[in-house]
Motif scaffolding. Structure first.
Motif, PDB file in Angstrom:
ATOM      1  N   MET A   8       0.835  -1.181   0.000  1.00  0.00           N
ATOM      2  CA  MET A   8       0.000   0.000   0.000  1.00  0.00           C
ATOM      3  C   MET A   8       0.878   1.242   0.000  1.00  0.00           C
ATOM      4  O   MET A   8       1.308   1.691   1.045  1.00  0.00           O
ATOM      5  N   LYS A   9       1.152   1.750  -1.184  1.00  0.00           N
ATOM      6  CA  LYS A   9       1.917   2.974  -1.310  1.00  0.00           C
ATOM      7  C   LYS A   9       0.972   4.165  -1.165  1.00  0.00           C
ATOM      8  O   LYS A   9      -0.135   4.149  -1.703  1.00  0.00           O
ATOM      9  N   LYS A  10       1.384   5.174  -0.425  1.00  0.00           N
ATOM     10  CA  LYS A  10       0.534   6.339  -0.216  1.00  0.00           C
ATOM     11  C   LYS A  10       0.185   6.983  -1.550  1.00  0.00           C
ATOM     12  O   LYS A  10       1.038   7.162  -2.408  1.00  0.00           O
ATOM     13  N   ASN A  11      -1.092   7.310  -1.728  1.00  0.00           N
ATOM     14  CA  ASN A  11      -1.520   7.966  -2.947  1.00  0.00           C
ATOM     15  C   ASN A  11      -2.397   9.187  -2.674  1.00  0.00           C
ATOM     16  O   ASN A  11      -3.077   9.670  -3.553  1.00  0.00           O
ATOM     17  N   ILE A  12      -2.373   9.670  -1.427  1.00  0.00           N
ATOM     18  CA  ILE A  12      -3.149  10.850  -1.050  1.00  0.00           C
ATOM     19  C   ILE A  12      -2.200  11.906  -0.497  1.00  0.00           C
ATOM     20  O   ILE A  12      -1.403  11.624   0.409  1.00  0.00           O
ATOM     21  N   HIS A  13      -2.285  13.114  -1.014  1.00  0.00           N
ATOM     22  CA  HIS A  13      -1.455  14.238  -0.565  1.00  0.00           C
ATOM     23  C   HIS A  13      -1.819  14.602   0.878  1.00  0.00           C
ATOM     24  O   HIS A  13      -2.936  14.365   1.336  1.00  0.00           O
ATOM     25  N   SER A  14      -0.903  15.184   1.595  1.00  0.00           N
ATOM     26  CA  SER A  14      -1.109  15.493   3.016  1.00  0.00           C
ATOM     27  C   SER A  14      -2.250  16.487   3.233  1.00  0.00           C
ATOM     28  O   SER A  14      -2.985  16.373   4.216  1.00  0.00           O
ATOM     29  N   ILE A  15      -2.433  17.436   2.333  1.00  0.00           N
ATOM     30  CA  ILE A  15      -3.539  18.390   2.485  1.00  0.00           C
ATOM     31  C   ILE A  15      -4.871  17.668   2.299  1.00  0.00           C
ATOM     32  O   ILE A  15      -5.820  17.896   3.047  1.00  0.00           O
ATOM     33  N   GLU A  16      -4.932  16.791   1.315  1.00  0.00           N
ATOM     34  CA  GLU A  16      -6.156  16.019   1.092  1.00  0.00           C
ATOM     35  C   GLU A  16      -6.433  15.095   2.273  1.00  0.00           C
ATOM     36  O   GLU A  16      -7.588  14.881   2.649  1.00  0.00           O
ATOM     37  N   ARG A  17      -5.381  14.573   2.875  1.00  0.00           N
ATOM     38  CA  ARG A  17      -5.552  13.717   4.049  1.00  0.00           C
ATOM     39  C   ARG A  17      -6.203  14.483   5.186  1.00  0.00           C
ATOM     40  O   ARG A  17      -7.119  13.985   5.846  1.00  0.00           O
ATOM     41  N   VAL A  18      -5.741  15.710   5.420  1.00  0.00           N
ATOM     42  CA  VAL A  18      -6.303  16.534   6.495  1.00  0.00           C
ATOM     43  C   VAL A  18      -7.773  16.825   6.224  1.00  0.00           C
ATOM     44  O   VAL A  18      -8.616  16.733   7.125  1.00  0.00           O
ATOM     45  N   VAL A  19      -8.095  17.158   4.971  1.00  0.00           N
ATOM     46  CA  VAL A  19      -9.485  17.447   4.611  1.00  0.00           C
ATOM     47  C   VAL A  19     -10.358  16.211   4.816  1.00  0.00           C
ATOM     48  O   VAL A  19     -11.471  16.300   5.353  1.00  0.00           O
ATOM     49  N   ARG A  20      -9.859  15.044   4.417  1.00  0.00           N
ATOM     50  CA  ARG A  20     -10.614  13.804   4.597  1.00  0.00           C
ATOM     51  C   ARG A  20     -10.822  13.487   6.076  1.00  0.00           C
ATOM     52  O   ARG A  20     -11.904  13.046   6.471  1.00  0.00           O
ATOM     53  N   ILE A  21      -9.801  13.696   6.890  1.00  0.00           N
ATOM     54  CA  ILE A  21      -9.928  13.416   8.326  1.00  0.00           C
ATOM     55  C   ILE A  21     -10.952  14.347   8.960  1.00  0.00           C
ATOM     56  O   ILE A  21     -11.802  13.904   9.741  1.00  0.00           O
ATOM     57  N   SER A  27      -2.865   9.402  -8.227  1.00  0.00           N
ATOM     58  CA  SER A  27      -2.099   9.741  -7.032  1.00  0.00           C
ATOM     59  C   SER A  27      -2.040  11.249  -6.925  1.00  0.00           C
ATOM     60  O   SER A  27      -1.678  11.927  -7.882  1.00  0.00           O
ATOM     61  N   THR A  28      -2.401  11.784  -5.768  1.00  0.00           N
ATOM     62  CA  THR A  28      -2.310  13.222  -5.552  1.00  0.00           C
ATOM     63  C   THR A  28      -1.050  13.600  -4.806  1.00  0.00           C
ATOM     64  O   THR A  28      -0.858  14.767  -4.472  1.00  0.00           O
ATOM     65  N   CYS A  29      -0.181  12.614  -4.540  1.00  0.00           N
ATOM     66  CA  CYS A  29       1.103  12.898  -3.907  1.00  0.00           C
ATOM     67  C   CYS A  29       2.013  13.614  -4.892  1.00  0.00           C
ATOM     68  O   CYS A  29       1.891  13.462  -6.108  1.00  0.00           O
ATOM     69  N   ARG A  30       2.959  14.348  -4.374  1.00  0.00           N
ATOM     70  CA  ARG A  30       3.932  15.036  -5.220  1.00  0.00           C
ATOM     71  C   ARG A  30       4.837  14.029  -5.903  1.00  0.00           C
ATOM     72  O   ARG A  30       5.050  12.916  -5.441  1.00  0.00           O
ATOM     73  N   LEU A  31       5.444  14.440  -7.002  1.00  0.00           N
ATOM     74  CA  LEU A  31       6.295  13.541  -7.772  1.00  0.00           C
ATOM     75  C   LEU A  31       7.527  13.092  -7.016  1.00  0.00           C
ATOM     76  O   LEU A  31       7.959  11.960  -7.143  1.00  0.00           O
ATOM     77  N   GLU A  32       8.104  13.965  -6.181  1.00  0.00           N
ATOM     78  CA  GLU A  32       9.319  13.565  -5.463  1.00  0.00           C
ATOM     79  C   GLU A  32       9.026  12.513  -4.397  1.00  0.00           C
ATOM     80  O   GLU A  32       9.912  11.826  -3.943  1.00  0.00           O
ATOM     81  N   ASN A  33       7.752  12.355  -3.982  1.00  0.00           N
ATOM     82  CA  ASN A  33       7.419  11.335  -3.007  1.00  0.00           C
ATOM     83  C   ASN A  33       7.179   9.975  -3.643  1.00  0.00           C
ATOM     84  O   ASN A  33       6.996   8.997  -2.950  1.00  0.00           O
ATOM     85  N   LYS A  34       7.167   9.878  -4.964  1.00  0.00           N
ATOM     86  CA  LYS A  34       6.888   8.619  -5.645  1.00  0.00           C
ATOM     87  C   LYS A  34       8.125   7.735  -5.812  1.00  0.00           C
ATOM     88  O   LYS A  34       8.055   6.718  -6.445  1.00  0.00           O
ATOM     89  N   LYS A  35       9.254   8.102  -5.280  1.00  0.00           N
ATOM     90  CA  LYS A  35      10.489   7.329  -5.433  1.00  0.00           C
ATOM     91  C   LYS A  35      10.377   5.964  -4.821  1.00  0.00           C
ATOM     92  O   LYS A  35       9.764   5.699  -3.890  1.00  0.00           O
TER      93      LYS A  35
END
Length: 65
Positions: free
Chosen positions: A1-14, A57-65
């Motif tokens: 399970m690789k993260k596919n939600i950006h941190s801002i979207e995570r906060v909004v969802r929570i 994926s709404t994560c930034r590109l640099e986090n996809k490594k």
């Protein structure tokens, strides 16, 4: 399970999940508060199954490594 939600979207969802789940304790008594468990769980996990199935994926590109 690789993260596919950006941190801002995570906060909004929570926040949305907590608001919906709180309807179980405040307001009319119904089962709609169970709908809040979905955004709350995906926000806490940082992984959304429909996003994974669609390759989104709404994560930034640099986090996809």
């Amino acid at each position: 399970m690789k993260k596919n939600i950006h941190s801002i979207e995570r906060v909004v969802r929570i926040i949305a999940g907590v608001v919906l789940v709180s309807m179980a304790f405040v307001g009319p008594a119904n089962l709609w508060f169970l709908l809040g468990l979905v955004p709350l769980a995906t926000g806490l996990l940082g992984w959304c199954p429909p996003y994974a199935m669609c390759g989104i994926s709404t994560c930034r590109l640099e986090n996809k490594k």
